[in-house]
Scaffold this active site. Structure first.
Site, short mmCIF file in Angstrom:
data_model
loop_
_atom_site.label_atom_id
_atom_site.label_comp_id
_atom_site.label_asym_id
_atom_site.label_seq_id
_atom_site.Cartn_x
_atom_site.Cartn_y
_atom_site.Cartn_z
N ARG A 17 0.82 -1.22 0.00
CA ARG A 17 0.00 0.00 0.00
C ARG A 17 0.85 1.26 0.00
O ARG A 17 0.38 2.35 -0.34
CB ARG A 17 -0.99 0.01 1.18
CG ARG A 17 -2.04 1.09 1.01
CD ARG A 17 -3.11 1.20 2.09
NE ARG A 17 -3.15 0.17 3.07
CZ ARG A 17 -2.47 0.20 4.23
NH1 ARG A 17 -1.71 1.24 4.52
NH2 ARG A 17 -2.57 -0.80 5.07
N TYR B 253 -14.13 19.35 -15.20
CA TYR B 253 -14.56 17.97 -15.10
C TYR B 253 -15.68 17.87 -14.07
O TYR B 253 -15.56 18.34 -12.94
CB TYR B 253 -13.37 17.09 -14.69
CG TYR B 253 -13.62 15.63 -14.96
CD1 TYR B 253 -13.71 15.15 -16.26
CD2 TYR B 253 -13.78 14.73 -13.92
CE1 TYR B 253 -13.96 13.82 -16.50
CE2 TYR B 253 -14.04 13.40 -14.16
CZ TYR B 253 -14.13 12.94 -15.46
OH TYR B 253 -14.38 11.64 -15.70
N ASP C 96 -5.29 21.22 -13.51
CA ASP C 96 -5.54 19.92 -14.12
C ASP C 96 -5.19 20.08 -15.60
O ASP C 96 -5.92 20.71 -16.35
CB ASP C 96 -7.02 19.54 -13.92
CG ASP C 96 -7.38 18.20 -14.55
OD1 ASP C 96 -6.66 17.75 -15.47
OD2 ASP C 96 -8.39 17.61 -14.13
N LYS D 188 -5.92 9.21 -19.80
CA LYS D 188 -6.10 9.82 -21.11
C LYS D 188 -4.81 9.75 -21.93
O LYS D 188 -4.42 8.66 -22.30
CB LYS D 188 -6.60 11.26 -20.92
CG LYS D 188 -7.70 11.41 -19.84
CD LYS D 188 -9.02 10.76 -20.22
CE LYS D 188 -10.02 10.64 -19.07
NZ LYS D 188 -10.36 11.86 -18.36
#
Ligand SMILES: *Cc1c(COP(=O)(O)O)cnc(C)c1O
Length: 430
Positions: free
Chosen positions: A80, A133, A206, A231
């Site tokens: 983790r 977004y 972003d 993307k």
């Protein structure tokens, strides 16, 4: 994974690279990767292990000494907290953004939510630009609201509104996309940074739509850069990932928080992402070129009302984009001369792009935002949030430019003239 025999070579290469920054394609292939990997493998091994062993108690204590008092870890203890495959990709992404460090997540939204949860606390306030977004806005307005963090949304490109929305002493963060979705607004980073400095706010951009090939906001003084690596970075529509880049000091708390939140990227996805990144430079160059050609073609077409592409002189942010960016990206938004149905008919007539949300992969994708993201709203409600029924978002892939344009041309030719007349009449009546 460090092969000590070759550590000095890796260090020498790193040193040479620092002295002479390389182009983004060279970095996309080489940066961050250790030259000499386990089993002399050329590719980065997928270290598929949930935990990591210690030889004996002394080995464990040496590790804990370095972890607690030392500077930086050279191995992992538990999955983790990280894994070597992910580390390699983080180093490469940092190099691409000219950042000191990068932190990878299991999706772009995991990156957005972890950043805001880590940096903000109750009583603070964020200012964000609209045309962003949808899930980012939803997280800020609903989730953060539950924890006493307020959000103001201002129009992208309106710097007076941005400054007016700041509550001195309370506003901690200014966040924006650039280019934005779906209107591809490009924000003036100099102005955002100046406002943030004046009011002692942090900034996040972003830059998913831009990629590090076209825009590197850290070079303009932005604090955090975020990409949905789903993307362009991965580029093949086959994985979800997100990344944040910035200075070591800013990224460290995010890495610590990720160990608690548990939303890191798994080794297999990290390998696929690294593989995709290697071709980022050539893919984005091709997509930049095709998107510009598509935008010019559409702008001259009589069945198209309006085209939004920052590479066109008609775009409101063309000048800023030309100054800040080295390419205008692979997404073109446009309005078909017609209504919801005409637009859907046009999309159905296209043969190359797939109808799907997302962008940035090798396959061209086409969508009508009214139906993908705003399906439950009426035409009037959509107009209120700035989404017209005839808006199309076209994310070009790496197919041949001429084929894509020929496909759009035949699809537009297939719209019957009477549909256009009906649409015009409706417009005059409303
Ligand atoms: C897709 C996207 C996100 C979310 O990323 P996921 O990887 O889908 O979670 C965030 N911002 C922008 C601009 C995006 O396009």
């Amino acid at each position: 994974m460090t092969n000590n025999n070759h550590a000095h070579i890796d260090r020498a290469i790193e040193e040479a690279t620092r002295r002479r920054p390389q182009g983004h394609s060279t970095r996309a292939v080489h940066a961050g990767a250790q030259r000499h990997k386990a089993y002399s493998s050329l590719t980065t091994p997928i270290v598929q292990s949930a935990t990591f062993t210690f030889q004996d108690t002394q080995d464990l204590c040496d590790f804990m000494d370095r972890k607690v008092w030392g500077d930086g870890l050279d191995r992992e203890e538990y999955g983790r907290y990280g894994n070597p495959t992910m580390w390699a990709v983080e180093d490469r992404l940092a190099a691409l953004d000219n950042a000191e460090d990068a932190v990878l997540y299991s999706s772009g939204m995991a990156a957005v939510t972890s950043l805001l949860l880590t940096v903000l606390k109750s009583g603070q306030h964020i200012v964000m630009t609209n045309d962003c977004y949808r899930r980012t806005r939803q997280f800020c307005l609903t989730f953060l609201g539950k924890f006493g963090i307020e959000t103001s949304v201002v129009p992208a490109g309106d710097y007076d509104a941005l400054e007016a929305a700041i509550i001195p002493g309370k506003t901690r963060f200014i966040i924006s996309e650039s280019p934005t979705n779906p209107y591809l607004r490009v924000v003036d980073l100099n102005r955002i940074v100046a406002i943030a400095k004046q009011y002692k706010c942090l900034t996040m951009i972003d830059a998913t739509f831009a990629t590090p090939v076209n825009l590197r906001p850290l070079e303009w003084g932005i604090d955090f850069v975020l990409h949905s690596a789903t993307k362009y970075l991965s580029g093949h529509n086959d994985l979800l990932a997100g990344v944040i880049t910035g200075s070591k000091d800013r990224i460290k708390p995010l890495k610590d928080a990720r160990g608690v939140l548990g939303n890191l990227l798994d080794p297999h996805a990290a390998y696929l992402l690294e593989r995709g990144i290697k071709t980022l430079g050539v893919r984005v160059a091709q997509q930049n070129q095709t998107a510009l050609a598509v935008a010019q073609f559409l702008e001259a077409h009589p069945k198209i009302d309006r085209v939004y592409y920052p590479g066109l002189a008609s775009h409101p942010d063309h000048e800023i984009a030309a100054k800040q960016m080295t390419g205008f990206g692979g997404v073109v938004s446009f309005e078909v001369r017609g209504d919801l149905k005409t637009t859907g008919d046009f999309i159905d007539a296209c043969r190359i792009p797939f109808i799907a949300p997302s962008l940035g992969g090798v396959e061209s994708l086409i969508e009508q935002p009214a139906l993908v993201s705003f399906y439950e709203l009426t035409t009037a409600e959509r107009l209120k949030v700035g989404i017209k029924d005839n808006l199309v978002r076209f994310a070009v892939g790496i197919e041949d430019t001429n084929d894509i344009i020929a496909d759009l041309d035949q699809a537009l030719a297939s719209i019957p003239e009477w549909e256009l007349e009906v649409a015009w009449e409706e417009r005059f009546r409303s």
